[in-house]
Design a protein around this motif. Structure first.
Motif, PDB file in Angstrom:
ATOM      1  N   PRO A  13       0.832  -1.215   0.000  1.00 35.41           N
ATOM      2  CA  PRO A  13       0.000   0.000   0.000  1.00 35.41           C
ATOM      3  C   PRO A  13       0.864   1.261   0.000  1.00 35.41           C
ATOM      4  CG  PRO A  13      -0.612  -1.479   1.797  1.00 35.41           C
ATOM      5  CD  PRO A  13       0.615  -2.042   1.182  1.00 35.41           C
ATOM      6  N   ALA A  14       0.421   2.269  -0.712  1.00 34.26           N
ATOM      7  CA  ALA A  14       1.167   3.529  -0.782  1.00 34.26           C
ATOM      8  C   ALA A  14       0.896   4.402   0.436  1.00 34.26           C
ATOM      9  CB  ALA A  14       0.791   4.276  -2.056  1.00 34.26           C
ATOM     10  N   THR A  15      -0.190   4.128   1.135  1.00 30.34           N
ATOM     11  CA  THR A  15      -0.544   4.933   2.308  1.00 30.34           C
ATOM     12  C   THR A  15      -0.315   4.133   3.586  1.00 30.34           C
ATOM     13  OG1 THR A  15      -2.814   4.182   2.064  1.00 30.34           O
ATOM     14  CG2 THR A  15      -2.270   6.320   1.114  1.00 30.34           C
ATOM     15  N   GLN A  16      -0.294   4.841   4.717  1.00 27.03           N
ATOM     16  CA  GLN A  16      -0.110   4.175   5.999  1.00 27.03           C
ATOM     17  C   GLN A  16      -1.446   4.036   6.714  1.00 27.03           C
ATOM     18  OE1 GLN A  16       2.909   6.775   7.736  1.00 27.03           O
ATOM     19  NE2 GLN A  16       4.269   5.021   7.764  1.00 27.03           N
ATOM     20  N   PHE A  17      -1.545   3.026   7.589  1.00 26.47           N
ATOM     21  CA  PHE A  17      -2.774   2.777   8.327  1.00 26.47           C
ATOM     22  C   PHE A  17      -2.778   3.642   9.592  1.00 26.47           C
ATOM     23  CE2 PHE A  17      -5.719  -0.284  10.591  1.00 26.47           C
ATOM     24  CZ  PHE A  17      -6.798   0.015   9.789  1.00 26.47           C
ATOM     25  N   TYR A  18      -2.716   4.961   9.389  1.00 33.16           N
ATOM     26  CA  TYR A  18      -2.656   5.929  10.483  1.00 33.16           C
ATOM     27  C   TYR A  18      -4.084   6.290  10.924  1.00 33.16           C
ATOM     28  CZ  TYR A  18      -1.727  10.209  13.015  1.00 33.16           C
ATOM     29  OH  TYR A  18      -1.673  11.162  13.990  1.00 33.16           O
ATOM     30  N   PRO A  19      -4.405   6.461  12.193  1.00 35.74           N
ATOM     31  CA  PRO A  19      -3.501   6.522  13.349  1.00 35.74           C
ATOM     32  C   PRO A  19      -3.258   5.186  14.044  1.00 35.74           C
ATOM     33  CG  PRO A  19      -5.686   7.204  14.020  1.00 35.74           C
ATOM     34  CD  PRO A  19      -5.771   6.853  12.558  1.00 35.74           C
ATOM     35  N   GLN A  20      -3.836   4.095  13.535  1.00 35.52           N
ATOM     36  CA  GLN A  20      -3.611   2.793  14.180  1.00 35.52           C
ATOM     37  C   GLN A  20      -2.130   2.438  14.185  1.00 35.52           C
ATOM     38  OE1 GLN A  20      -6.038   3.493  12.126  1.00 35.52           O
ATOM     39  NE2 GLN A  20      -7.962   2.845  13.030  1.00 35.52           N
ATOM     40  N   GLU A  21      -1.438   2.722  13.081  1.00 33.32           N
ATOM     41  CA  GLU A  21       0.005   2.476  13.001  1.00 33.32           C
ATOM     42  C   GLU A  21       0.713   3.814  12.999  1.00 33.32           C
ATOM     43  OE1 GLU A  21       0.950   0.075   9.587  1.00 33.32           O
ATOM     44  OE2 GLU A  21      -0.494  -1.458  10.205  1.00 33.32           O
ATOM     45  N   LYS A  22       1.603   4.019  13.969  1.00 32.63           N
ATOM     46  CA  LYS A  22       2.339   5.275  14.065  1.00 32.63           C
ATOM     47  C   LYS A  22       3.504   5.268  13.078  1.00 32.63           C
ATOM     48  CE  LYS A  22      -0.042   6.842  17.586  1.00 32.63           C
ATOM     49  NZ  LYS A  22      -1.072   7.825  17.342  1.00 32.63           N
ATOM     50  N   PRO A  23       3.753   6.395  12.403  1.00 28.20           N
ATOM     51  CA  PRO A  23       4.884   6.440  11.468  1.00 28.20           C
ATOM     52  C   PRO A  23       6.210   6.472  12.227  1.00 28.20           C
ATOM     53  CG  PRO A  23       3.854   8.594  11.644  1.00 28.20           C
ATOM     54  CD  PRO A  23       3.027   7.658  12.464  1.00 28.20           C
ATOM     55  N   SER A  24       7.278   5.928  11.607  1.00 27.61           N
ATOM     56  CA  SER A  24       8.598   6.044  12.237  1.00 27.61           C
ATOM     57  C   SER A  24       9.220   7.359  11.759  1.00 27.61           C
ATOM     58  CB  SER A  24       9.475   4.848  11.878  1.00 27.61           C
ATOM     59  OG  SER A  24       9.695   4.829  10.490  1.00 27.61           O
ATOM     60  N   LEU A  25       9.716   8.128  12.715  1.00 30.21           N
ATOM     61  CA  LEU A  25      10.229   9.466  12.400  1.00 30.21           C
ATOM     62  C   LEU A  25      11.730   9.527  12.644  1.00 30.21           C
ATOM     63  CD1 LEU A  25       7.388  11.389  14.259  1.00 30.21           C
ATOM     64  CD2 LEU A  25       7.581  11.047  11.799  1.00 30.21           C
ATOM     65  N   ASP A  26      12.415  10.380  11.887  1.00 33.15           N
ATOM     66  CA  ASP A  26      13.852  10.565  12.073  1.00 33.15           C
ATOM     67  C   ASP A  26      14.117  11.298  13.383  1.00 33.15           C
ATOM     68  OD1 ASP A  26      14.317   9.390   9.646  1.00 33.15           O
ATOM     69  OD2 ASP A  26      14.336  11.283   8.540  1.00 33.15           O
ATOM     70  N   ASP A  27      15.351  11.158  13.905  1.00 36.10           N
ATOM     71  CA  ASP A  27      15.722  11.827  15.158  1.00 36.10           C
ATOM     72  C   ASP A  27      15.640  13.342  15.043  1.00 36.10           C
ATOM     73  OD1 ASP A  27      16.146   9.428  16.333  1.00 36.10           O
ATOM     74  OD2 ASP A  27      18.317   9.432  16.060  1.00 36.10           O
ATOM     75  N   ASP A  28      15.885  13.867  13.832  1.00 36.40           N
ATOM     76  CA  ASP A  28      15.853  15.319  13.667  1.00 36.40           C
ATOM     77  C   ASP A  28      14.502  15.816  13.124  1.00 36.40           C
ATOM     78  OD1 ASP A  28      16.130  14.232  11.185  1.00 36.40           O
ATOM     79  OD2 ASP A  28      17.757  15.542  10.525  1.00 36.40           O
ATOM     80  N   TYR A  29      13.455  14.997  13.318  1.00 36.03           N
ATOM     81  CA  TYR A  29      12.109  15.413  12.919  1.00 36.03           C
ATOM     82  C   TYR A  29      11.714  16.669  13.700  1.00 36.03           C
ATOM     83  CZ  TYR A  29       7.113  15.332  12.070  1.00 36.03           C
ATOM     84  OH  TYR A  29       5.838  15.679  11.708  1.00 36.03           O
ATOM     85  N   ARG A  30      11.154  17.646  13.024  1.00 37.43           N
ATOM     86  CA  ARG A  30      10.796  18.906  13.670  1.00 37.43           C
ATOM     87  C   ARG A  30       9.343  18.914  14.101  1.00 37.43           C
ATOM     88  NH1 ARG A  30      13.775  23.722  10.332  1.00 37.43           N
ATOM     89  NH2 ARG A  30      15.891  23.001  10.677  1.00 37.43           N
ATOM     90  N   GLY A  31       9.104  18.327  15.267  1.00 40.67           N
ATOM     91  CA  GLY A  31       7.764  18.364  15.847  1.00 40.67           C
ATOM     92  C   GLY A  31       7.657  19.559  16.776  1.00 40.67           C
ATOM     93  N   LYS A  32       6.873  19.412  17.816  1.00 35.53           N
ATOM     94  CA  LYS A  32       6.668  20.513  18.768  1.00 35.53           C
ATOM     95  C   LYS A  32       7.985  20.871  19.464  1.00 35.53           C
ATOM     96  CE  LYS A  32       4.958  19.752  22.867  1.00 35.53           C
ATOM     97  NZ  LYS A  32       4.081  19.240  23.900  1.00 35.53           N
ATOM     98  N   PRO A  33       8.407  22.147  19.449  1.00 31.99           N
ATOM     99  CA  PRO A  33       9.618  22.515  20.194  1.00 31.99           C
ATOM    100  C   PRO A  33       9.388  22.319  21.699  1.00 31.99           C
ATOM    101  CG  PRO A  33       8.986  24.256  18.659  1.00 31.99           C
ATOM    102  CD  PRO A  33       7.847  23.295  18.728  1.00 31.99           C
TER     103      PRO A  33
END
Ligand code: SF4
Ligand code: SF4
Length: 118
Positions: A13-33
């Motif tokens: 599948p080209a899409t992810q089963f979100y929010p049931q499956e959480k995406p894996s994010l890089d260490d330098d992902y810019r989320g909430k400061p």
């Protein structure tokens, strides 16, 4: 045509089963400061240099501390780069939507309940 249908059915599948499956994010992902209010010296540089004016300095426990308005933040992380005490960190927290606008204003956590706007 049939070949294409079979290929599509058995392909990944080209899409992810979100929010049931959480995406894996890089260490330098810019989320909430995230702010370290112990390391922070209240210099106000992050507030002065924030291009979105998302940081307001407030008075908490006789110390000036940054208060972040997530509704304004554009996640540029200029505040992280400019902080002289390395008191701002990246986080992977990206689920920030809220129906309550006031929940997007992140008051400094110091144990003190009231913080005064300067
Ligand atoms: S730049 Fe850093 S030390 Fe200065 S007020 Fe902001 S978080 Fe605190
Ligand atoms: S990430 Fe950018 S927009 Fe958000 S508070 Fe820091 S400097 Fe301002």
């Amino acid at each position: 045509m049939m070949r294409k249908v079979v290929k599509t059915v058995f392909s990944k599948p080209a899409t992810q089963f979100y929010p049931q499956e959480k995406p894996s994010l890089d260490d330098d992902y810019r989320g909430k400061p995230e702010f370290d209010f112990v390391a922070c010296i209240g210099c106000g540089l992050c507030s002065k240099e924030c291009p979105a004016r998302a940081i307001e300095m407030v008075l908490c426990s006789n110390k000036k501390l940054p208060q972040l308005n997530l509704a304004k933040c554009i996640f540029c992380y200029h505040c992280y780069e400019i902080c002289p005490k390395k008191a701002i960190h990246y986080s992977c927290d990206f689920e920030l939507a809220s129906t309550d606008k006031s929940a997007l204003i992140l008051k400094p956590k110091t144990g003190e309940q009231t913080c005064l706007t300067l």
